[in-house]
Design a protein around this motif. Structure first.
Motif, PDB file in Angstrom:
ATOM      1  N   PRO A   1      15.127  79.694 -93.193  1.00 51.75           N
ATOM      2  CA  PRO A   1      15.999  79.783 -91.909  1.00 51.75           C
ATOM      3  C   PRO A   1      17.252  78.858 -91.801  1.00 51.75           C
ATOM      4  O   PRO A   1      17.795  78.892 -91.071  1.00 51.75           O
ATOM      5  N   SER A   2      17.383  78.144 -93.017  1.00 50.00           N
ATOM      6  CA  SER A   2      18.622  77.221 -93.071  1.00 50.00           C
ATOM      7  C   SER A   2      19.867  78.259 -92.994  1.00 50.00           C
ATOM      8  O   SER A   2      21.213  77.951 -92.939  1.00 50.00           O
ATOM      9  N   THR A   3      19.802  79.243 -93.393  1.00 45.94           N
ATOM     10  CA  THR A   3      20.758  80.476 -93.294  1.00 45.94           C
ATOM     11  C   THR A   3      21.558  80.563 -92.220  1.00 45.94           C
ATOM     12  O   THR A   3      22.724  80.837 -92.146  1.00 45.94           O
ATOM     13  N   TYR A   4      20.621  80.467 -91.033  1.00 42.35           N
ATOM     14  CA  TYR A   4      21.251  80.496 -89.795  1.00 42.35           C
ATOM     15  C   TYR A   4      21.652  78.972 -89.457  1.00 42.35           C
ATOM     16  O   TYR A   4      20.997  78.046 -89.444  1.00 42.35           O
ATOM     17  N   THR A   5      22.919  78.744 -89.123  1.00 45.79           N
ATOM     18  CA  THR A   5      23.269  77.417 -89.286  1.00 45.79           C
ATOM     19  C   THR A   5      22.960  76.475 -87.868  1.00 45.79           C
ATOM     20  O   THR A   5      22.756  77.122 -86.930  1.00 45.79           O
ATOM     21  N   THR A   6      22.976  75.225 -87.962  1.00 50.58           N
ATOM     22  CA  THR A   6      22.487  74.359 -87.142  1.00 50.58           C
ATOM     23  C   THR A   6      23.308  74.516 -86.081  1.00 50.58           C
ATOM     24  O   THR A   6      22.671  74.501 -84.685  1.00 50.58           O
ATOM     25  N   ALA A   7      24.800  74.518 -86.234  1.00 53.32           N
ATOM     26  CA  ALA A   7      25.662  74.625 -85.140  1.00 53.32           C
ATOM     27  C   ALA A   7      25.316  75.787 -84.307  1.00 53.32           C
ATOM     28  O   ALA A   7      25.433  75.718 -82.978  1.00 53.32           O
ATOM     29  N   GLN A   8      25.066  76.889 -84.610  1.00 48.71           N
ATOM     30  CA  GLN A   8      24.645  78.246 -83.803  1.00 48.71           C
ATOM     31  C   GLN A   8      23.285  77.963 -82.944  1.00 48.71           C
ATOM     32  O   GLN A   8      23.257  78.187 -81.693  1.00 48.71           O
ATOM     33  N   VAL A   9      22.219  77.312 -83.552  1.00 50.05           N
ATOM     34  CA  VAL A   9      20.995  77.078 -82.876  1.00 50.05           C
ATOM     35  C   VAL A   9      21.283  76.172 -81.848  1.00 50.05           C
ATOM     36  O   VAL A   9      20.941  75.996 -80.679  1.00 50.05           O
ATOM     37  N   GLN A  10      21.989  74.939 -82.201  1.00 55.46           N
ATOM     38  CA  GLN A  10      22.459  73.816 -81.426  1.00 55.46           C
ATOM     39  C   GLN A  10      23.251  74.541 -79.802  1.00 55.46           C
ATOM     40  O   GLN A  10      23.253  74.317 -78.846  1.00 55.46           O
ATOM     41  N   SER A  11      24.173  75.405 -80.478  1.00 51.91           N
ATOM     42  CA  SER A  11      24.857  76.065 -79.115  1.00 51.91           C
ATOM     43  C   SER A  11      23.813  76.838 -78.053  1.00 51.91           C
ATOM     44  O   SER A  11      23.957  76.858 -76.824  1.00 51.91           O
ATOM     45  N   LEU A  12      22.869  77.431 -78.982  1.00 51.96           N
ATOM     46  CA  LEU A  12      21.998  77.813 -77.908  1.00 51.96           C
ATOM     47  C   LEU A  12      21.111  76.930 -77.087  1.00 51.96           C
ATOM     48  O   LEU A  12      20.892  77.153 -76.037  1.00 51.96           O
ATOM     49  N   LEU A  13      20.602  75.985 -77.779  1.00 51.52           N
ATOM     50  CA  LEU A  13      19.992  74.962 -77.160  1.00 51.52           C
ATOM     51  C   LEU A  13      20.687  74.345 -76.141  1.00 51.52           C
ATOM     52  O   LEU A  13      20.268  73.821 -75.157  1.00 51.52           O
ATOM     53  N   SER A  14      21.862  74.059 -76.356  1.00 50.52           N
ATOM     54  CA  SER A  14      22.852  73.100 -75.475  1.00 50.52           C
ATOM     55  C   SER A  14      22.915  73.903 -74.210  1.00 50.52           C
ATOM     56  O   SER A  14      23.544  73.403 -73.078  1.00 50.52           O
ATOM     57  N   GLN A  15      22.565  75.160 -74.118  1.00 52.39           N
ATOM     58  CA  GLN A  15      22.721  75.815 -72.694  1.00 52.39           C
ATOM     59  C   GLN A  15      21.426  75.610 -71.918  1.00 52.39           C
ATOM     60  O   GLN A  15      20.877  76.232 -71.021  1.00 52.39           O
ATOM     61  N   LYS A  16      20.812  74.578 -72.334  1.00 53.06           N
ATOM     62  CA  LYS A  16      19.357  74.080 -71.518  1.00 53.06           C
ATOM     63  C   LYS A  16      18.214  75.158 -71.655  1.00 53.06           C
ATOM     64  O   LYS A  16      17.614  75.110 -70.922  1.00 53.06           O
ATOM     65  N   LEU A  17      18.416  75.983 -72.612  1.00 54.87           N
ATOM     66  CA  LEU A  17      17.256  77.093 -72.806  1.00 54.87           C
ATOM     67  C   LEU A  17      16.136  75.912 -73.303  1.00 54.87           C
ATOM     68  O   LEU A  17      14.991  76.335 -73.287  1.00 54.87           O
ATOM     69  N   ARG A  18      16.501  74.832 -74.097  1.00 54.50           N
ATOM     70  CA  ARG A  18      15.561  73.950 -74.412  1.00 54.50           C
ATOM     71  C   ARG A  18      14.466  74.308 -75.260  1.00 54.50           C
ATOM     72  O   ARG A  18      14.690  75.576 -75.922  1.00 54.50           O
ATOM     73  N   CYS A  19      13.471  73.794 -75.606  1.00 54.42           N
ATOM     74  CA  CYS A  19      12.190  74.019 -76.706  1.00 54.42           C
ATOM     75  C   CYS A  19      11.679  75.098 -76.133  1.00 54.42           C
ATOM     76  O   CYS A  19      11.529  76.173 -77.095  1.00 54.42           O
ATOM     77  N   CYS A  20      10.929  75.318 -75.322  1.00 56.97           N
ATOM     78  CA  CYS A  20      10.030  76.413 -75.050  1.00 56.97           C
ATOM     79  C   CYS A  20      10.729  77.562 -74.779  1.00 56.97           C
ATOM     80  O   CYS A  20      10.290  78.597 -75.266  1.00 56.97           O
ATOM     81  N   THR A  21      11.760  77.400 -73.952  1.00 61.96           N
ATOM     82  CA  THR A  21      12.611  78.615 -73.958  1.00 61.96           C
ATOM     83  C   THR A  21      13.241  79.369 -74.964  1.00 61.96           C
ATOM     84  O   THR A  21      13.389  80.485 -75.086  1.00 61.96           O
ATOM     85  N   ALA A  22      13.858  78.225 -75.872  1.00 58.75           N
ATOM     86  CA  ALA A  22      14.253  78.768 -77.212  1.00 58.75           C
ATOM     87  C   ALA A  22      13.379  79.592 -78.027  1.00 58.75           C
ATOM     88  O   ALA A  22      13.597  80.675 -78.659  1.00 58.75           O
ATOM     89  N   LEU A  23      12.077  79.087 -77.894  1.00 57.51           N
ATOM     90  CA  LEU A  23      11.002  79.870 -78.669  1.00 57.51           C
ATOM     91  C   LEU A  23      10.685  81.095 -78.019  1.00 57.51           C
ATOM     92  O   LEU A  23      10.560  82.092 -78.520  1.00 57.51           O
ATOM     93  N   SER A  24      10.748  81.062 -76.560  1.00 54.14           N
ATOM     94  CA  SER A  24      10.542  82.346 -76.073  1.00 54.14           C
ATOM     95  C   SER A  24      11.651  83.324 -76.074  1.00 54.14           C
ATOM     96  O   SER A  24      11.181  84.633 -76.271  1.00 54.14           O
ATOM     97  N   VAL A  25      12.749  83.101 -76.250  1.00 50.77           N
ATOM     98  CA  VAL A  25      13.699  83.954 -76.464  1.00 50.77           C
ATOM     99  C   VAL A  25      13.627  84.604 -78.182  1.00 50.77           C
ATOM    100  O   VAL A  25      13.636  85.872 -78.010  1.00 50.77           O
ATOM    101  N   VAL A  26      13.054  83.988 -78.894  1.00 50.32           N
ATOM    102  CA  VAL A  26      12.663  84.477 -80.120  1.00 50.32           C
ATOM    103  C   VAL A  26      11.527  85.425 -80.216  1.00 50.32           C
ATOM    104  O   VAL A  26      11.290  86.490 -80.804  1.00 50.32           O
ATOM    105  N   PHE A  27      10.536  84.710 -79.542  1.00 53.08           N
ATOM    106  CA  PHE A  27       9.073  85.145 -79.892  1.00 53.08           C
ATOM    107  C   PHE A  27       8.165  85.946 -78.593  1.00 53.08           C
ATOM    108  O   PHE A  27       7.399  86.415 -78.589  1.00 53.08           O
ATOM    109  N   GLY A  28       8.948  86.048 -77.360  1.00 56.07           N
ATOM    110  CA  GLY A  28       8.532  86.602 -76.403  1.00 56.07           C
ATOM    111  C   GLY A  28       7.258  86.180 -75.735  1.00 56.07           C
ATOM    112  O   GLY A  28       7.002  85.015 -75.603  1.00 56.07           O
ATOM    113  N   SER A  29       6.248  87.167 -75.890  1.00 51.95           N
ATOM    114  CA  SER A  29       4.804  86.601 -75.293  1.00 51.95           C
ATOM    115  C   SER A  29       3.959  85.912 -76.202  1.00 51.95           C
ATOM    116  O   SER A  29       2.953  85.532 -75.821  1.00 51.95           O
ATOM    117  N   LYS A  30       4.403  85.553 -77.352  1.00 51.06           N
ATOM    118  CA  LYS A  30       3.785  84.703 -78.077  1.00 51.06           C
ATOM    119  C   LYS A  30       3.711  83.088 -77.733  1.00 51.06           C
ATOM    120  O   LYS A  30       3.218  82.286 -78.377  1.00 51.06           O
TER     121      LYS A  30
END
Length: 527
Positions: free
Chosen positions: A35-64
């Motif tokens: 996963p480090s192939t995907y840069t920290t800055a890019q994931v930070q940008s996603l999280l900084s939109q207040k998707l935060r922890c659970c929402t960020a996981l939901s974006v990736v994993f949906g119903s999991k």
């Protein structure tokens, strides 16, 4: 695949935040990628939109990813062994299906912890049998419930078995019994594999093969970076040794490769004994544990059980003799116990699965629970003193609704502790120089939150008195079995300074930012 999941994350992030896609996200899958192939800055940008922890996981994993008042979320909480763990309410529960799911989730949570300190805390749950709150669950965080990682795969040559961490031992043994095989594992059917193994693990087969952790040939581990590595005698050997007793401090184990061996049905079960011959029984235990010719097929759990209503005690001995093909009925090594008058008996020849299901009946789900433990030199006098302390300290709480109070003595002779040397070592700090030992487990069960403090105070008083007695008799030992330790005990410190230093070194090497020390607060941490 992990790569496609990451692309999904990037695409969704781009849609929500306007984040530019990394050109690498469209390249073919590379088996060496992590996963480090995907840069920290890019994931930070996603999280900084207040998707935060659970929402960020939901974006990736949906119903999991499930949330309160959903069927999946509620079922996860209700499946914990103790009420204390059931009462903990995570923000969400993430239920991965593969090791790649675990890898990407840990990477996202790791980065989230850098953006929002304390807001991407998480817990890791395999079987969920540790009783105290927060051991494998977390308030206002993410609980990673590994329940779907429960495969049991025997090698073609029948010498090893791969075990997913969320297996309950009943599932492992039922599959191995059918093939005339077994492996070192838990003695209670409902206990999970992951926690038991990484905490050391005691088995019916320990006199033959050592602690359960001594039988792990290789760990498959997701590190804090999200990278998936193998830890064994030749690859990451320091991590391999650290995970043999070091608990959840280094990563998430997604597979255990264990030794397998031929095993058929064997003789054993429970016998009940009257407490009026207690001193005779305790001397029999000392002789059993201290025999210079300890029988490697013999396993014993000797329990004193209180009836709070009457204040009377009774004795239940779980005795197992694991020799099979053919099974040996009533072997001489147990005669000092089996020759005594019995109040009941379930002794029989049956499968390992059957034996562990029987022990699970004494560990029912749905109550407030406490374990506390101590380790002492093999001494009938010390065992009697512990019983007397247990009887004394429980008097002030006998009126606690639903109270159950029992003391279990288990042999830890040198035939067990000697096995670590020949199997590559572990982190427990025990060897033959400690002599023959006795593990003591207090199990307490009760109904109401209001009585938590009283029960814990009684347990602390018991082990304070036990420690004083051990010092007087010269039978002290610092080791505490992690899987039985109370939250107010410090089992890792009991491994000894050299082992603690090695564990800290492994943590610094494989988790340099301290994710599993800071963002995974549950369990026993390195100090």
């Amino acid at each position: 695949m992990l790569r496609s999941s990451l692309v999904s994350l990037a695409v969704t992030a781009a849609t929500v935040t306007g984040l530019a896609l990394d050109p690498r996200a469209t390249t073919p899958y590379d088996s060496t990628w992590h996963p480090s192939t995907y840069t920290t800055a890019q994931v930070q940008s996603l999280l900084s939109q207040k998707l935060r922890c659970c929402t960020a996981l939901s974006v990736v994993f949906g119903s999991k990813v499930s949330y309160p008042n959903s069927t999946t979320y509620d079922a996860s909480l209700l499946s914990y062994w103790s009420i204390q763990e059931e009462e903990v309410t995570p923000t969400c529960v993430f239920t991965p299906s593969t090791k790649e799911d675990v890898s990407l989730a840990v990477f996202v949570l790791n980065v989230g912890g850098k953006v929002f300190p304390g807001r991407c805390n998480f817990a890791v749950r395999s079987g969920g049998h540790t009783p105290f709150a927060g051991a494998a669950n977390i308030e206002e965080g993410v609980t990673i419930d590994l329940k779907n990682l429960n495969s049991v795969i025997v090698s073609a040559d029948r010498t090893t078995v791969n075990i997913g961490p969320a297996n309950r031992w009943q599932n492992v043994y039922s599959q191995l019994d059918a093939q005339g095989l077994s492996t070192s594992g838990g003695r209670v059917a409902t206990v999970g594999a992951g926690g038991l193994i990484t905490g050391g693990g005691i088995s019916f087969f320990s006199p033959r093969y050592g602690f359960v952790c001594d039988n792990v040939l290789s760990f498959e581990v997701v590190l804090a970076s999200g990278q998936i590595v193998s830890a064994n005698a030749t690859s990451n050997p320091d991590l391999w040794r650290a995970l043999r007793g070091g608990s959840n401090n280094f990563g998430i184990v997604t597979n255990f490769k264990m030794r397998a061996f031929a095993q058929g049905e064997f003789w054993g079960g429970y016998i009940g004994l009257a407490v009026d011959s207690l001193q005779t029984q305790l001397q029999a235990f000392e002789d059993f544990t201290g025999s210079p010719n300890y029988d490697p097929y013999a396993s014993l759990i000797y329990s004193l059980v209180l009836d709070p209503a009457s204040g009377t005690w009774s004795v239940a001995c779980s005795i197992e003799y694991t020799k099979s093909n053919p099974a040996v009925v009533n072997p001489p090594y147990f005669q000092n116990f089996t020759s005594l008058p019995q109040t009941f008996s379930t002794l029989r020849v049956s499968s390992l699965t059957d034996k562990t299901v029987e022990l699970a009946y004494s560990n029912p789900i749905g109550f407030r629970q406490l374990f506390a433990t101590g380790t002492y030199g093999n001494s009938a006098k010390q065992m009697l003193a512990i019983y007397q302390a247990g009887n004394s300290t429980v008097q002030s709480i006998r009126n606690v609704p639903g109270l159950q109070w029992s003391l279990s003595y288990q042999p830890e002779p040198t035939i067990i502790t000697s096995k670590a040397v020949t199997s590559g070592g572990n982190s427990l700090g025990l060897d033959v120089s400690d002599g023959n030992l006795v593990n003591v487990l207090l199990t307490a069960t009760w109904n109401n939150t209001a009585d938590d403090a009283r029960v814990n105070a009684a347990a602390k008083a018991l082990f304070s008195q036990a420690g004083a007695s051990a010092k007087k008799l010269g039978v002290t030992n610092p080791y505490l079995y992690l899987n039985y330790a109370a939250p107010w005990q410090d089992p890792i410190a009991g491994y000894g300074a050299a082992n603690v230093a090695a564990l800290k070194a492994a943590s610094a090497e494989y988790d340099p930012s301290g994710v599993f020390q800071k963002q995974v607060p549950g369990g026993f941490k390195l100090k």
